[in-house]
Design a protein around this motif. Structure first.
Motif, PDB file in Angstrom:
ATOM      1  N   LEU A  69      46.663 128.017  85.426  1.00  0.00           N
ATOM      2  CA  LEU A  69      48.110 127.822  85.298  1.00  0.00           C
ATOM      3  C   LEU A  69      48.623 129.047  84.564  1.00  0.00           C
ATOM      4  N   CYS A  70      49.578 129.709  85.147  1.00  0.00           N
ATOM      5  CA  CYS A  70      50.067 130.961  84.570  1.00  0.00           C
ATOM      6  C   CYS A  70      51.564 130.847  84.292  1.00  0.00           C
ATOM      7  N   ASN A  71      51.926 130.922  83.016  1.00  0.00           N
ATOM      8  CA  ASN A  71      53.332 130.943  82.615  1.00  0.00           C
ATOM      9  C   ASN A  71      53.851 132.361  82.778  1.00  0.00           C
ATOM     10  N   ILE A  72      55.066 132.479  83.291  1.00  0.00           N
ATOM     11  CA  ILE A  72      55.655 133.801  83.528  1.00  0.00           C
ATOM     12  C   ILE A  72      57.051 133.852  82.939  1.00  0.00           C
ATOM     13  N   GLY A  82      65.683 137.376  90.251  1.00  0.00           N
ATOM     14  CA  GLY A  82      64.960 136.119  90.377  1.00  0.00           C
ATOM     15  C   GLY A  82      64.576 135.829  91.812  1.00  0.00           C
ATOM     16  N   ALA A  83      65.482 136.082  92.736  1.00  0.00           N
ATOM     17  CA  ALA A  83      65.204 135.854  94.154  1.00  0.00           C
ATOM     18  C   ALA A  83      64.096 136.776  94.648  1.00  0.00           C
ATOM     19  N   LYS A  84      64.081 137.991  94.167  1.00  0.00           N
ATOM     20  CA  LYS A  84      63.040 138.951  94.545  1.00  0.00           C
ATOM     21  C   LYS A  84      61.667 138.478  94.037  1.00  0.00           C
ATOM     22  N   PHE A  85      61.637 137.972  92.812  1.00  0.00           N
ATOM     23  CA  PHE A  85      60.401 137.434  92.249  1.00  0.00           C
ATOM     24  C   PHE A  85      59.910 136.246  93.084  1.00  0.00           C
ATOM     25  N   VAL A  86      60.793 135.310  93.383  1.00  0.00           N
ATOM     26  CA  VAL A  86      60.431 134.121  94.147  1.00  0.00           C
ATOM     27  C   VAL A  86      59.897 134.505  95.526  1.00  0.00           C
ATOM     28  N   LYS A  87      60.545 135.435  96.181  1.00  0.00           N
ATOM     29  CA  LYS A  87      60.099 135.883  97.508  1.00  0.00           C
ATOM     30  C   LYS A  87      58.685 136.437  97.442  1.00  0.00           C
ATOM     31  N   ALA A  88      58.385 137.227  96.418  1.00  0.00           N
ATOM     32  CA  ALA A  88      57.056 137.817  96.274  1.00  0.00           C
ATOM     33  C   ALA A  88      56.006 136.740  95.985  1.00  0.00           C
ATOM     34  N   LEU A  99      56.689 126.616  89.960  1.00  0.00           N
ATOM     35  CA  LEU A  99      57.756 125.780  89.405  1.00  0.00           C
ATOM     36  C   LEU A  99      58.668 126.635  88.541  1.00  0.00           C
ATOM     37  N   ASN A 100      59.963 126.470  88.699  1.00  0.00           N
ATOM     38  CA  ASN A 100      60.947 127.090  87.822  1.00  0.00           C
ATOM     39  C   ASN A 100      61.119 126.131  86.644  1.00  0.00           C
ATOM     40  N   ILE A 101      60.823 126.591  85.440  1.00  0.00           N
ATOM     41  CA  ILE A 101      60.781 125.705  84.279  1.00  0.00           C
ATOM     42  C   ILE A 101      61.756 126.156  83.192  1.00  0.00           C
ATOM     43  N   SER A 102      61.973 125.290  82.217  1.00  0.00           N
ATOM     44  CA  SER A 102      62.796 125.640  81.063  1.00  0.00           C
ATOM     45  C   SER A 102      61.872 125.854  79.873  1.00  0.00           C
ATOM     46  N   GLY A 103      62.391 126.441  78.830  1.00  0.00           N
ATOM     47  CA  GLY A 103      61.594 126.675  77.629  1.00  0.00           C
ATOM     48  C   GLY A 103      61.317 128.150  77.433  1.00  0.00           C
ATOM     49  N   ASP A 106      59.867 131.157  82.248  1.00  0.00           N
ATOM     50  CA  ASP A 106      60.778 130.897  83.363  1.00  0.00           C
ATOM     51  C   ASP A 106      60.101 130.200  84.538  1.00  0.00           C
ATOM     52  N   PHE A 107      58.827 130.536  84.756  1.00  0.00           N
ATOM     53  CA  PHE A 107      58.088 129.980  85.882  1.00  0.00           C
ATOM     54  C   PHE A 107      56.686 129.583  85.444  1.00  0.00           C
ATOM     55  N   LEU A 108      56.151 128.591  86.136  1.00  0.00           N
ATOM     56  CA  LEU A 108      54.756 128.197  85.983  1.00  0.00           C
ATOM     57  C   LEU A 108      54.156 128.236  87.379  1.00  0.00           C
ATOM     58  N   ILE A 109      53.102 129.042  87.543  1.00  0.00           N
ATOM     59  CA  ILE A 109      52.441 129.093  88.838  1.00  0.00           C
ATOM     60  C   ILE A 109      51.027 128.539  88.707  1.00  0.00           C
ATOM     61  N   LYS A 110      50.583 127.891  89.767  1.00  0.00           N
ATOM     62  CA  LYS A 110      49.199 127.421  89.837  1.00  0.00           C
ATOM     63  C   LYS A 110      48.481 128.363  90.786  1.00  0.00           C
ATOM     64  N   VAL A 111      47.434 128.985  90.277  1.00  0.00           N
ATOM     65  CA  VAL A 111      46.671 129.964  91.037  1.00  0.00           C
ATOM     66  C   VAL A 111      45.273 129.395  91.277  1.00  0.00           C
ATOM     67  N   VAL A 112      44.813 129.465  92.524  1.00  0.00           N
ATOM     68  CA  VAL A 112      43.483 128.982  92.876  1.00  0.00           C
ATOM     69  C   VAL A 112      42.718 130.146  93.505  1.00  0.00           C
TER      70      VAL A 112
END
Length: 154
Positions: A69-72, A82-88, A99-103, A106-112
């Motif tokens: 799980l990687c917080n970004i 933000g749109a450029k990041f999401v597209k990538a 996931l776009n998160i608060s706190g 900004d984002f939490l990604i699950k990497v496998v």
């Protein structure tokens, strides 16, 4: 929100447990004839309640032993950045969830990935190449306690 009656909810419960059930099998479980069950499923699909049907693969059995799980945190929060990041992120096959998160982040990604070496390559060659990344924090999953895709429809 779409209004669901008890039969719709029952259909969703059954399909979340086994999407390979035939209309005839569902109809039998619901004590209905196949035609109304088929029409309900079609309506749930058309309304977007049922988004798609998938096969859930055991990641470890196919060599994807490491889950991270990687917080970004982004440097810039402008809509275009933000749109450029999401597209990538959407195009990165190692990322199975974003996931776009608060706190603090900004984002939490699950990497496998297969192992630590592959994760390091992902971080160095893919994630670090994105220009709007401010910081990241990696959390290595030691074991999955619960991983469900089904939930109770309201």
């Amino acid at each position: 929100m779409i209004k669901l009656d008890e039969t719709d909810k029952d259909i969703l419960r059954y399909l979340q447990q086994d999407a390979k059930l035939t209309t005839k099998e569902l109809a039998s479980r619901l004590n209905l004839s196949p035609t109304p069950v088929y029409e309900r499923i079609r309506r749930l699909e058309d309304q977007g309640v049922i988004k798609k049907y998938v096969a859930l693969v055991d990641r470890e059995k196919v060599g994807r032993d490491l889950m991270v799980l990687c917080n970004i945190r982004l440097k810039e929060h402008a809509q275009e950045a933000g749109a450029k990041f999401v597209k990538a992120i959407v195009e990165m096959q190692e990322v199975v969830e974003c996931l776009n998160i608060s706190g603090d982040y900004d984002f939490l990604i699950k990497v496998v990935v297969s192992d630590m070496r592959e994760y390091q390559s992902f971080i160095m060659n893919k994630l670090a190449s994105l220009e709007n990344i401010g910081s990241t924090q990696s959390i290595f999953v030691m074991g999955e306690i619960k991983n469900e895709t089904a939930f109770e429809p309201e």
